[in-house]
Motif scaffolding. Structure first.
Motif, short mmCIF file in Angstrom:
data_model
loop_
_atom_site.label_atom_id
_atom_site.label_comp_id
_atom_site.label_asym_id
_atom_site.label_seq_id
_atom_site.Cartn_x
_atom_site.Cartn_y
_atom_site.Cartn_z
N ARG A 70 38.32 9.44 -38.15
CA ARG A 70 37.70 10.67 -38.62
C ARG A 70 36.66 11.18 -37.63
O ARG A 70 36.42 12.37 -37.54
CB ARG A 70 37.05 10.42 -39.97
CG ARG A 70 36.83 11.68 -40.73
CD ARG A 70 36.19 11.51 -42.09
NE ARG A 70 35.95 10.16 -42.52
CZ ARG A 70 36.47 9.63 -43.60
NH1 ARG A 70 37.28 10.31 -44.34
NH2 ARG A 70 36.17 8.41 -43.96
N LEU A 163 48.21 14.68 -45.54
CA LEU A 163 47.01 14.90 -44.72
C LEU A 163 47.33 14.75 -43.24
O LEU A 163 46.87 15.53 -42.41
CB LEU A 163 45.92 13.91 -45.13
CG LEU A 163 45.34 14.09 -46.54
CD1 LEU A 163 44.41 12.95 -46.90
CD2 LEU A 163 44.61 15.42 -46.63
N VAL A 242 42.32 11.09 -59.48
CA VAL A 242 41.09 11.45 -58.79
C VAL A 242 41.14 11.05 -57.32
O VAL A 242 40.69 11.78 -56.45
CB VAL A 242 39.83 10.79 -59.41
CG1 VAL A 242 39.00 11.83 -60.10
CG2 VAL A 242 40.19 9.63 -60.28
N ALA A 243 41.71 9.90 -57.07
CA ALA A 243 41.70 9.40 -55.70
C ALA A 243 42.77 10.09 -54.88
O ALA A 243 43.69 9.48 -54.38
CB ALA A 243 41.90 7.90 -55.69
N ARG A 244 42.61 11.41 -54.74
CA ARG A 244 43.65 12.16 -54.05
C ARG A 244 43.60 11.89 -52.55
O ARG A 244 44.55 12.10 -51.84
CB ARG A 244 43.44 13.65 -54.33
CG ARG A 244 44.67 14.48 -54.11
CD ARG A 244 44.41 15.90 -54.47
NE ARG A 244 45.09 16.77 -53.54
CZ ARG A 244 44.64 17.94 -53.17
NH1 ARG A 244 43.50 18.38 -53.65
NH2 ARG A 244 45.32 18.67 -52.33
N GLY A 245 42.46 11.46 -52.10
CA GLY A 245 42.32 11.35 -50.66
C GLY A 245 41.95 9.98 -50.18
O GLY A 245 42.41 9.00 -50.72
N GLU A 246 41.11 9.96 -49.20
CA GLU A 246 40.76 8.71 -48.55
C GLU A 246 39.65 8.02 -49.31
O GLU A 246 39.00 8.60 -50.14
CB GLU A 246 40.27 9.00 -47.13
CG GLU A 246 41.22 9.88 -46.36
CD GLU A 246 40.48 10.72 -45.35
OE1 GLU A 246 39.29 10.48 -45.14
OE2 GLU A 246 41.11 11.61 -44.78
N THR A 248 35.91 6.33 -49.16
CA THR A 248 34.73 6.62 -48.37
C THR A 248 34.40 5.44 -47.47
O THR A 248 34.88 4.34 -47.69
CB THR A 248 33.51 6.87 -49.27
OG1 THR A 248 33.46 5.81 -50.19
CG2 THR A 248 33.62 8.18 -49.96
N ARG B 115 34.66 18.54 -54.30
CA ARG B 115 35.34 17.43 -54.98
C ARG B 115 34.39 16.27 -55.26
O ARG B 115 34.40 15.70 -56.35
CB ARG B 115 36.47 16.90 -54.12
CG ARG B 115 37.74 17.68 -54.26
CD ARG B 115 38.82 17.00 -53.44
NE ARG B 115 40.09 17.54 -53.81
CZ ARG B 115 40.73 17.20 -54.92
NH1 ARG B 115 40.24 16.28 -55.70
NH2 ARG B 115 41.88 17.77 -55.21
N ASN B 116 33.60 15.91 -54.26
CA ASN B 116 32.72 14.77 -54.44
C ASN B 116 31.59 15.07 -55.40
O ASN B 116 31.25 14.22 -56.23
CB ASN B 116 32.16 14.31 -53.09
CG ASN B 116 33.10 13.35 -52.40
OD1 ASN B 116 33.12 12.18 -52.70
ND2 ASN B 116 33.94 13.88 -51.53
N ALA B 157 28.17 10.40 -50.53
CA ALA B 157 29.42 9.97 -49.89
C ALA B 157 30.20 11.17 -49.39
O ALA B 157 30.76 11.16 -48.29
CB ALA B 157 30.26 9.16 -50.88
N ILE B 161 31.18 12.24 -45.41
CA ILE B 161 32.51 12.59 -44.89
C ILE B 161 32.48 13.97 -44.25
O ILE B 161 33.01 14.20 -43.16
CB ILE B 161 33.57 12.55 -46.02
CG1 ILE B 161 33.71 11.12 -46.54
CG2 ILE B 161 34.91 13.05 -45.53
CD1 ILE B 161 34.69 10.99 -47.67
N ALA B 233 34.39 7.20 -53.37
CA ALA B 233 34.44 8.59 -53.80
C ALA B 233 35.74 9.22 -53.35
O ALA B 233 36.59 8.58 -52.74
CB ALA B 233 33.27 9.35 -53.22
N VAL B 234 35.89 10.48 -53.68
CA VAL B 234 37.11 11.17 -53.32
C VAL B 234 36.85 12.19 -52.23
O VAL B 234 35.77 12.73 -52.12
CB VAL B 234 37.72 11.91 -54.52
CG1 VAL B 234 38.39 10.93 -55.42
CG2 VAL B 234 36.65 12.67 -55.25
N ALA B 235 37.85 12.41 -51.47
CA ALA B 235 37.80 13.47 -50.47
C ALA B 235 39.23 13.75 -50.11
O ALA B 235 40.09 12.89 -50.23
CB ALA B 235 37.05 13.05 -49.25
N THR B 236 39.49 14.97 -49.73
CA THR B 236 40.88 15.28 -49.41
C THR B 236 41.13 15.04 -47.94
O THR B 236 40.22 15.11 -47.16
CB THR B 236 41.18 16.73 -49.75
OG1 THR B 236 40.72 16.94 -51.05
CG2 THR B 236 42.65 17.00 -49.69
#
Lengths: 251, 236
Positions: A70, A163, A242-246, A248, B115-116, B157, B161, B233-236
């Motif tokens: 990232r 992604l 909820v955990a659509r992405g990465e 943290t 989102r977060n 968090a 990101i 946490a979430v992030a796209t």
């Protein structure tokens, strides 16, 4: 706003839709670069992610790699790949640096971390009780992986692919900086020639292609999502929603 | 002389070139500092303005669920448009100004921050909120004294990101001369010279790392009670 109109006018001009620098040819180049890179990244990252999630080995390094991925600029990955190919290519094959090779190396490297971390998290977050139960029913490690963990991890694996695909399509636009093809050519050439309409047209095409990529992979994700079980309950744990992405960075 | 000849000559020369010429760094201290300040400034602009938009949007969405879907869709589209394309889309309108770079960067942070923040606010135990209202807190007090403090780890968090991604993304803006450390990467690429390229990458990654640590430290100070709990946490 005039700039946008000029860009649209450029796009509807039939003269820009033929030849090696025409829109169809450039779109096809862009799609080829992206698809090849995504395919290689998937072939590397999905099996590795499944292995890490299943065996719980190397989790720390996976998270570190995802964080590093990232923070490294995609422009840097592309530049390093280009200079490395120039440096390492044999003297009589310097044309390698002008072809697809450096771009594909860079885009593949770019796609790996996000696919890897999502695949790993997808497998790792499968309910331990389900795994326990499957083992109790006499399933082998391989069967647990293929019949339980992979299907339940599918939504997150597809998120990783989506992604990565979007990121790869976006960065393929920069390939023109290192003498590569694709839609970035319009922006880089337009900037050099001070032709605003060409720049804007290129930017519109890249934006549209990125949004289309996102849409196609969202549809694919729906098509491959785990079905409802006979009891009518979704077999995937609710957390996936909820955990659509990465994940943290570790805190 | 064809481009290939140039390339062959340059690469022959590059064989003897060390990866880092330290003298280049000592010669460029001033430029490194000014590019660094530009990089930090753009990051702060992107994340702060992004948060000022995303935070109220998330509060609205946590109170009125119907707002979740449209806000997610809009910020999702903004997130998906590549910064590279976005910058050049704005170029004929806003020119080589700061705005041309700031808008795509802000747009990129919105989805992550929204989102977060929303998932942080949603994670607050309904019983806790009930109790707070029962003790006579107003909706506003509930937000600032209960929900926001409890959601802070997840919100931070998201900020981490967004910050780390923005620092990497800003380098793209070097194409129009506003890329902070990205300028060194581009210079290295243009001149086949490893030193500025490596300096640009290392400084950019180091800045991202530093910002991440600072935000994490800030969060620990603000939420001493959440110390042990690992936050996901979430992030796209």
């Amino acid at each position: 706003m005039n700039g946008l109109l000029e860009g649209l006018q450029w796009l509807v001009d039939p003269a820009n839709w033929s030849g090696v620098d025409g829109v169809p040819a450039r779109v096809w180049e862009h799609v080829q670069l992206s698809l090849i890179s995504l395919a290689i990244a998937t072939l590397i990252a999905v099996p590795l992610g499944l292995w890490i999630g299943h065996t719980r080995r190397g989790q720390f390094w996976t998270v570190q790699l995802a964080n590093l991925g990232r923070s490294i600029p995609s422009l840097a990955i592309l530049s390093i790949a280009f200079l490395l190919v120039v440096k390492l290519a044999p003297a009589n094959h310097q044309e390698l640096a002008f072809g697809f090779l450096p771009t594909i190396v860079a885009l593949t490297l770019l796609g790996i971390p996000v696919i890897l971390i999502n695949t790993y998290v997808g497998v790792q977050q499968v309910d331990p009780d389900s795994v326990e139960a499957a083992r109790g029913m006499g399933m082998s490690g391989g069967q647990v992986l293929w019949r339980l963990e992979v299907p339940l991890a599918m939504p997150l694996i597809m998120t990783g692919l989506r992604l990565a695909a979007v990121q790869i399509v976006a960065t393929a636009g920069l390939a023109a900086l290192i003498a590569g093809g694709g839609l970035g050519r319009y922006i880089v050439d337009g900037f050099a020639l001070r032709e605003n309409d060409r720049i804007v047209a290129g930017a519109i095409l890249i934006a549209v292609l990125s949004l289309l990529t996102d849409a196609v992979f969202s549809l694919l994700a729906k098509a491959t999502a785990p079905r409802l079980t006979s009891s009518g309950r979704a077999s995937a744990p609710a957390r996936i929603d909820v955990a659509r992405g990465e994940v943290t960075p570790p805190t | 002389m064809t481009a290939l000849d140039v390339l062959t000559r340059v690469s022959a020369q590059a064989d003897t070139e060390p990866l880092i010429r330290w003298i280049w760094i000592t010669d460029h201290v001033d430029e490194i500092v000014s590019r660094g300040l530009q990089h930090v400034y753009l990051t702060v602009v992107a994340v702060v303005i992004g948060f000022l938009i995303a935070f109220p949007a998330a509060v609205l969405a946590s109170r009125h669920r119907w707002a979740v879907s449209p806000i997610t869709s809009i910020s999702g589209v903004l997130y998906t448009i590549p910064a590279f394309a976005f910058i050049f889309l704005l170029l004929p309108i806003t020119g080589l100004s700061l705005t041309t770079v700031a808008i795509p960067l802000i747009a990129y942070t919105l989805l992550i921050l929204f989102r977060n923040t929303l998932s942080g606010l949603d994670s607050v135990d309904p019983d806790v909120k009930e109790a707070a209202l029962g003790m006579g807190l107003s909706r506003r007090q509930l937000l600032w004294r209960v929900e926001v403090p409890l959601a802070t780890p997840v919100i931070v968090a998201g900020l981490r990101i967004a910050t780390v991604s923005s620092i990497a993304l800003i380098t793209i803006a070097a194409l129009i001369g506003r890329g902070g450390f990205g300028q060194f990467i581009l210079d290295g690429l243009d001149t086949f010279f490893w030193t500025p390229l490596i300096v640009g990458v290392v400084l950019s990654v180091a800045l991202a790392f530093l910002a991440d640590i600072l935000l994490l430290g800030l969060q620990r100070l603000m939420t001493p009670w959440a110390k042990a709990a690992g936050v996901r946490a979430v992030a796209t």
